[in-house]
Design an enzyme around this catalytic site. Sequence first.
Site, mmCIF file in Angstrom:
data_model
loop_
_atom_site.group_PDB
_atom_site.id
_atom_site.type_symbol
_atom_site.label_atom_id
_atom_site.label_comp_id
_atom_site.label_asym_id
_atom_site.label_seq_id
_atom_site.Cartn_x
_atom_site.Cartn_y
_atom_site.Cartn_z
ATOM 1 N N SER A 72 28.094 39.586 38.482
ATOM 2 C CA SER A 72 28.797 39.514 37.200
ATOM 3 C C SER A 72 28.588 40.768 36.386
ATOM 4 C CB SER A 72 28.267 38.308 36.413
ATOM 5 O OG SER A 72 28.655 38.381 35.063
ATOM 6 N N TYR A 96 21.354 33.280 32.308
ATOM 7 C CA TYR A 96 22.447 33.330 33.310
ATOM 8 C C TYR A 96 22.530 34.745 33.882
ATOM 9 C CZ TYR A 96 27.105 34.306 35.023
ATOM 10 O OH TYR A 96 28.150 34.752 35.784
ATOM 11 N N LYS A 100 21.764 36.461 37.881
ATOM 12 C CA LYS A 100 22.630 37.359 38.644
ATOM 13 C C LYS A 100 21.880 38.644 39.002
ATOM 14 C CE LYS A 100 26.391 34.894 38.785
ATOM 15 N NZ LYS A 100 26.943 34.387 40.062
HETATM 16 C C1 WQD Z 1 35.011 36.618 25.580
HETATM 17 C C2 WQD Z 1 35.280 37.042 24.151
HETATM 18 C C3 WQD Z 1 33.731 36.172 22.549
HETATM 19 C C4 WQD Z 1 34.885 31.967 23.043
HETATM 20 C C5 WQD Z 1 31.256 35.638 30.033
HETATM 21 C C6 WQD Z 1 29.948 35.174 30.687
HETATM 22 C C7 WQD Z 1 30.214 34.650 32.015
HETATM 23 C C8 WQD Z 1 31.064 35.591 32.797
HETATM 24 C C9 WQD Z 1 32.339 35.896 32.027
HETATM 25 C C10 WQD Z 1 31.181 35.560 35.161
HETATM 26 C C11 WQD Z 1 34.025 37.402 23.394
HETATM 27 C C12 WQD Z 1 35.123 35.617 22.295
HETATM 28 C C13 WQD Z 1 34.809 33.344 23.186
HETATM 29 C C14 WQD Z 1 35.331 31.409 21.809
HETATM 30 C C15 WQD Z 1 35.605 33.638 20.934
HETATM 31 N N1 WQD Z 1 31.480 35.016 33.985
HETATM 32 N N2 WQD Z 1 35.168 34.150 22.144
HETATM 33 N N3 WQD Z 1 35.668 32.277 20.800
HETATM 34 O O1 WQD Z 1 31.175 36.470 26.602
HETATM 35 O O2 WQD Z 1 32.507 38.148 28.003
HETATM 36 O O3 WQD Z 1 30.963 36.480 29.021
HETATM 37 O O4 WQD Z 1 32.005 36.467 30.899
HETATM 38 O O5 WQD Z 1 30.223 36.196 35.370
HETATM 39 O O6 WQD Z 1 30.901 33.413 31.886
HETATM 40 O O7 WQD Z 1 29.099 36.277 30.775
HETATM 41 O O8 WQD Z 1 33.196 35.773 27.973
HETATM 42 O O9 WQD Z 1 35.012 34.210 27.397
HETATM 43 O O10 WQD Z 1 32.664 33.735 26.543
HETATM 44 O O11 WQD Z 1 34.009 35.605 25.552
HETATM 45 O O12 WQD Z 1 35.903 34.384 19.997
HETATM 46 O O13 WQD Z 1 35.422 30.159 21.624
HETATM 47 O O14 WQD Z 1 35.869 35.946 23.450
HETATM 48 O O15 WQD Z 1 33.074 36.484 21.343
HETATM 49 O O16 WQD Z 1 34.327 38.502 22.530
HETATM 50 P P1 WQD Z 1 31.963 36.788 27.824
HETATM 51 P P2 WQD Z 1 33.725 34.721 26.881
#
Ligand code: WQD
Length: 291
Positions: A72, A96, A100
């Site tokens: 990841s 998490y 990884k």
């Molecule tokens: C993306 C953006 C949030 C939810 C995840 C994990 C893990 C990985 C994929 C594989 C951020 C914003 C989110 C919400 C929001 N998977 N957000 N409101 O944080 O990049 O990390 O990436 O490894 O699952 O590491 O993904 O989708 O949680 O957030 O504003 O209800 O959306 O702040 O900017 P993230 P995410």
Amino acid sequence: MLVFYCALSTCSNFKGYYVIRFDAVIHFAGLKAVGESVSKPLLYHDNNIVGTITLLEVMAAHGCKNLVFSSSATVYGWPKKVPCTEEFPLSAVNPYGRTKLFIEEICRDLRNSDSQWKIILLRYFNPVGAHPSGLIGEDPRGTPNNLMPFVQQVAVGRRQALTVFGKDYSTKDGTGVRDYIHVVDLADGHIAALKKLSDPKIGCDVYNLGTGKGTSVLEMVTAFEKASGKKIPLQIAGRRPGDAEVVYASIKKAETELKWKAKYGIEEMCKDQWNWASKNPFGYGSLESKK
Ligand code: WQD
């Protein structure tokens, strides 16, 4: 626990017995909710790390030492610059991400101990979308941690509004920027990695799977509203602890060495995600409700 091992095998007949020989394993089984990993670290270390060690031992016992592992972009922690290349320093900012990172190190140690192992580590950026058939899609249990499954549940009326975590980042519209990649492109990246395993130069190698483009939260919401025709109500809140500001991939290495490049853009991701969600508003539970 989602258990997705894909073991590729051939079958031969030996004295009337069928002997299955595994040629390679694609390991993308793992728990992946960042928030849950903070509250339940032992669950994550046991499931993701001990589960992987058990898999590697069984693979070796069956003479299969070819592995594609789902890592990841979270191992880049809070990157100081972008795009992230595979040579960036690694750090994990939650349990998490640590699972990884540890599993990557376990794979490197294994290869160093036995050169018969051929391992490719794929660092996923942000997978979204669904299979274009609308039959397979994302259906997280409980409250979705990730952005797009939450947006999807707002669009089908299961959630009132999307909470936007932070609108004061130094980005084009103040919201977080990520590298969203269509799950079908991600799947194709695994096929390319499997083919690469036959390259004698492969030892334990790492490749980013992303599009190389950064997209903000508000841009993703706008794209999904366009694809679905649904308005997504927003509530602006403070930053989510642990969130990086901007993360997106350098894709040169995968393009050059895997001969792979993401084909789909945000529009297709949102179109396919809406196709799945509109046909399955309660995810796989929808089939139950139809019986
Ligand atoms: C993306 C953006 C949030 C939810 C995840 C994990 C893990 C990985 C994929 C594989 C951020 C914003 C989110 C919400 C929001 N998977 N957000 N409101 O944080 O990049 O990390 O990436 O490894 O699952 O590491 O993904 O989708 O949680 O957030 O504003 O209800 O959306 O702040 O900017 P993230 P995410």
